[in-house]
Motif scaffolding. Structure first.
Motif, mmCIF file in Angstrom:
data_model
loop_
_atom_site.group_PDB
_atom_site.id
_atom_site.type_symbol
_atom_site.label_atom_id
_atom_site.label_comp_id
_atom_site.label_asym_id
_atom_site.label_seq_id
_atom_site.Cartn_x
_atom_site.Cartn_y
_atom_site.Cartn_z
ATOM 1 N N CYS A 1 45.428 31.459 40.359
ATOM 2 C CA CYS A 1 44.484 32.341 39.678
ATOM 3 C C CYS A 1 44.092 31.684 38.355
ATOM 4 C CB CYS A 1 45.145 33.702 39.437
ATOM 5 S SG CYS A 1 44.056 34.936 38.760
ATOM 6 N N VAL B 1 40.111 35.183 36.299
ATOM 7 C CA VAL B 1 40.626 36.247 35.432
ATOM 8 C C VAL B 1 39.486 36.870 34.636
ATOM 9 C CG1 VAL B 1 42.102 36.764 33.453
ATOM 10 C CG2 VAL B 1 42.951 35.267 35.280
ATOM 11 N N TYR C 1 37.327 39.396 36.726
ATOM 12 C CA TYR C 1 37.905 40.737 36.851
ATOM 13 C C TYR C 1 37.962 41.441 35.498
ATOM 14 C CZ TYR C 1 39.146 39.886 41.713
ATOM 15 O OH TYR C 1 39.089 39.642 43.069
ATOM 16 N N GLU C 2 38.246 40.675 34.452
ATOM 17 C CA GLU C 2 38.332 41.262 33.115
ATOM 18 C C GLU C 2 37.008 41.917 32.709
ATOM 19 O OE1 GLU C 2 40.268 39.750 29.021
ATOM 20 O OE2 GLU C 2 38.534 38.570 29.703
ATOM 21 N N THR D 1 41.957 43.705 44.248
ATOM 22 C CA THR D 1 41.602 42.290 44.219
ATOM 23 C C THR D 1 41.119 41.795 45.569
ATOM 24 O OG1 THR D 1 43.780 41.469 44.868
ATOM 25 C CG2 THR D 1 43.403 41.889 42.504
ATOM 26 N N LEU E 1 46.126 38.003 35.255
ATOM 27 C CA LEU E 1 45.138 38.858 35.902
ATOM 28 C C LEU E 1 45.463 40.337 35.680
ATOM 29 C CD1 LEU E 1 42.709 39.249 37.790
ATOM 30 C CD2 LEU E 1 44.266 38.974 39.727
ATOM 31 N N SER E 2 46.710 40.723 35.895
ATOM 32 C CA SER E 2 47.113 42.116 35.678
ATOM 33 C C SER E 2 46.946 42.512 34.220
ATOM 34 C CB SER E 2 48.574 42.315 36.107
ATOM 35 O OG SER E 2 48.739 42.091 37.486
#
Length: 301
Positions: free
Chosen positions: A35, A40, A43-44, A56, A85-86
């Motif tokens: 990732c 990242v 998604y952010e 995801t 990512l989380s």
């Protein structure tokens, strides 16, 4: 009455609203499975815009047999990137669930169970709020459950029999992780083709999955429906049919719901609990902010 921006409690954690990002490929995954920063950031940006739940793109639970673009979760080396990512999702109040997938390469069921359990443990270690299994796409679990594949192999079995391996995975996840990790199932409402999964089969699967420990059902209609007319909200009656018999779970609906008024309406009328968006969030990452303004302007009028 709940609406698109009403928070929702799920197993002790709160979703800020009813908007879900679909598990569609970002186009940013590489062949190494890691990732990277660009993914990242992708998604952010959606989290920053106010998506309540990010599901995801698929994360492979075992190494692919051929070099393909993918995200991986079969080894601990993937954890640092997945933690970033989380953290990127959580920084803006979004929840995140990893879609776990095994390629359809004839993995024995006993091995599949262990691979999914190990992947779920890594998802928890990476800070994910939950995981989704999928029987709606083309992976190993989908091929176990769909009657299309059973018939092509000359086998005749019921949906009740074919869902057993999935239930075994869910039950062991629930025993091992308890309330620390949401368990979701991505499933078809029906396959709408000759020999495909029927709606009544899907209702049986939904009931059994929820009894086994599934807390979220992402109910979709997959791409094996070339002759079906598609229009805004076209899948919602089928999704609502699942929700009526699986009311203990949170049910996610999709199907061209990018009009904020329509997305809000299917929440308000109780057809679904959450609305999943794919193309809308891909093309317009700030859709949640625009939708809020649109709904506010209507309420003022």
């Amino acid at each position: 009455m709940a609406d698109l921006f009403t928070p929702l409690q799920v197993a002790g954690r709160q979703l800020a609203n009813r908007i879900v990002m679909a598990p569609a490929p970002s186009g940013l995954a590489g062949r190494d499975g890691f990732c990277h920063a660009a993914l990242v950031s992708y998604y952010e940006r959606r989290a920053r815009a106010g998506v309540g739940l990010i599901v995801t793109e698929l994360l492979l639970i075992c190494e692919p047999s051929e070099p393909v673009a993918h995200l991986g979760i079969w080894h601990d080396s993937f954890l640092p990137g997945l933690r970033r990512l989380s953290a990127a999702a959580h920084a803006f109040g979004s929840r995140i669930a990893f879609l776990l997938e095994a390629p359809a390469v004839g993995i024995p069921v006993t091995s599949l169970v262990e691979l999914y359990l190990q992947a779920a443990w890594r998802a928890l270690a990476a800070g994910a709020d939950g995981v989704f299994l999928s029987i709606a796409d083309d992976g190993a679990l989908a091929q176990l459950v769909s009657p299309r594949h059973a018939l092509s192999n000359g086998a005749h079995s019921s949906a009740n029999d074919r869902i057993q391996p999935v239930l075994a995975i869910v039950e062991q996840m629930r025993q091992r992780f308890g309330r620390r990790l949401w368990i979701g199932l991505r499933m078809p409402a029906a396959e709408l083709i000759p020999g495909g999964l029927r709606h009544q089969d899907a209702r049986l699967i939904a009931r059994r999955a929820v009894a086994a420990g599934v807390q979220m059902l992402d109910v979709t209609v997959n791409r094996y429906t070339p002759d079906v007319a598609r229009f805004p909200g076209w899948t919602i009656p089928l999704v609502a049919g699942i929700r009526r018999i699986a009311s203990e779970a949170v049910v996610i609906g999709s199907g061209q719901l990018s009009d904020p008024l329509l997305a809000d309406a299917v929440i308000q009328d109780g057809s679904v609990d959450l609305v999943m968006l794919c193309t809308a969030l891909r093309m317009v990452p700030e859709w949640p902010q625009l939708a809020r303004r649109s709904l506010l302007s209507v309420s003022v009028e």
